[in-house]
Design a protein around this motif. Structure first.
Motif, mmCIF file in Angstrom:
data_model
loop_
_atom_site.group_PDB
_atom_site.id
_atom_site.type_symbol
_atom_site.label_atom_id
_atom_site.label_comp_id
_atom_site.label_asym_id
_atom_site.label_seq_id
_atom_site.Cartn_x
_atom_site.Cartn_y
_atom_site.Cartn_z
ATOM 1 N N ARG A 12 16.971 11.681 -19.380
ATOM 2 C CA ARG A 12 15.922 12.863 -19.306
ATOM 3 C C ARG A 12 14.030 12.201 -19.055
ATOM 4 N N VAL A 59 11.555 12.608 -25.207
ATOM 5 C CA VAL A 59 11.725 12.542 -23.875
ATOM 6 C C VAL A 59 10.564 11.953 -23.567
ATOM 7 N N GLU A 72 13.355 15.844 -15.271
ATOM 8 C CA GLU A 72 14.343 15.350 -14.759
ATOM 9 C C GLU A 72 15.114 15.648 -16.061
ATOM 10 N N VAL A 73 16.106 16.239 -15.755
ATOM 11 C CA VAL A 73 17.750 16.417 -16.694
ATOM 12 C C VAL A 73 18.867 16.041 -16.369
ATOM 13 N N SER A 74 19.405 16.224 -16.584
ATOM 14 C CA SER A 74 21.108 15.968 -15.651
ATOM 15 C C SER A 74 21.630 17.320 -16.647
ATOM 16 N N ASP A 77 22.288 17.911 -20.470
ATOM 17 C CA ASP A 77 21.000 18.535 -20.834
ATOM 18 C C ASP A 77 20.642 19.886 -20.515
ATOM 19 N N CYS A 114 11.658 21.422 -13.448
ATOM 20 C CA CYS A 114 12.794 21.509 -14.236
ATOM 21 C C CYS A 114 13.906 21.181 -13.135
ATOM 22 N N ASP A 168 22.370 9.264 -12.642
ATOM 23 C CA ASP A 168 21.409 10.168 -13.880
ATOM 24 C C ASP A 168 22.893 9.739 -15.087
#
Lengths: 187, 187
Positions: A12, A59, A72-74, A77, A114, A168
């Motif tokens: 992330r 982060v 940017e997250v998984s 997350d 996001c 990711d």
């Protein structure tokens, strides 16, 4: 056609405009580590990101500054944060998820910022032309090992690039990838 | 040949012998919810699992009791716990990871008991025979959606079974799967 490409696992992270950065920090954005993509760097600066259900600290901001704000997250997350970001390529933010970013100086509510990054293959225009590969074209990535498969990724073609496949941390976990692998890609 | 099969997402869980269960609990193992596989159930009883780096609470025991102790985690869980379990089919525990299980009555150090479950397709012997599918045979699972691909899974053929594909939470996150999907499988 088969090519071999270095894997890069994206944890992330976020990209910010200079304006938003200055609402979060009173210090300059400083280079911690150069990344494989030319000009890109991991900065020393980290923030907390916060959604309706939870928050995640430390982060990292990637530099240099961009013309848009993008977190940017998984998917993992996203569950922790309580947000439902779409899978998008970088910069394609219309209708994406809202998220709050908290720095030492202040916090900012970012709207439509996001995403879960799509699986993408960085490549220069010159290399892509040799392979007759178009921007956003789907390629197939061969994943070896005990949790094997062939997964789809998309070409991200720019003038300056180093050939690199970005997945990711959810992908890394699901496929037992460490991040130092060279993978076969079928074009 | 293509077949359609119900997906089931396995969160971290464990199977225990009666002997080990009785070292952890002073109460009977009770049924919370029947599972899709005949005779299998999620119990009301949960434990904490602990590795060198961390622990995870509320890990559910599945019943009935088995002849072996087996803790099934995802790669993501394994990182949190600080263990390095191999990908294995159920019951194939030689050389697998050690882990500690903590219940309200006591705790037990389980040796060679922690695995990442392989991706597997439950099927009855009768159905498998019709498809000419052998036990442990590799099949291909078609994953649609924004993070698509075709991944390998292995047939788990037993006399009593309900056709069901078991993936773990890392796979669910990586492929944006909710658990209620019907997936195409290529045999």
């Amino acid at each position: 056609m088969n090519i071999k490409v270095q894997l890069g696992i994206s944890n992330r992270h976020l990209h910010l405009t200079k304006e938003v950065y200055e609402m979060l920090f009173d210090e300059e954005l400083t280079v911690k580590k150069e990344l494989m993509q030319p000009g890109e760097f991991a900065s020393d600066q980290v923030v907390t990101i916060k959604g309706p259900k939870g928050e995640m600290a430390n982060v990292r901001i990637l530099g240099p500054f961009r013309s848009y704000n993008q977190v940017e997250v998984s998917r993992h997350d996203a569950r922790t944060l309580g947000v439902n970001p779409p899978v998008r390529k970088s910069g394609d933010l219309a209708g994406s998820e809202n998220i709050t970013v908290i720095g030492p100086k202040g916090s900012v509510d970012l709207t439509e910022s996001c995403i879960i990054a799509n699986r993408h293959l960085h490549m220069t225009t010159e290399d892509a032309n040799k392979l007759n590969l178009k921007n956003d074209q789907k390629v197939k990535v061969v994943i070896p090992g005990d949790k094997s498969g062939i997964i789809d990724a998309y070409a991200k073609i720019t003038d300056k690039a180093s050939p690199e496949l970005h997945l990711d941390t959810d992908d890394a976990n699901a496929f037992l990838l460490k991040g130092d692998e060279i993978l076969d890609i079928i074009i």
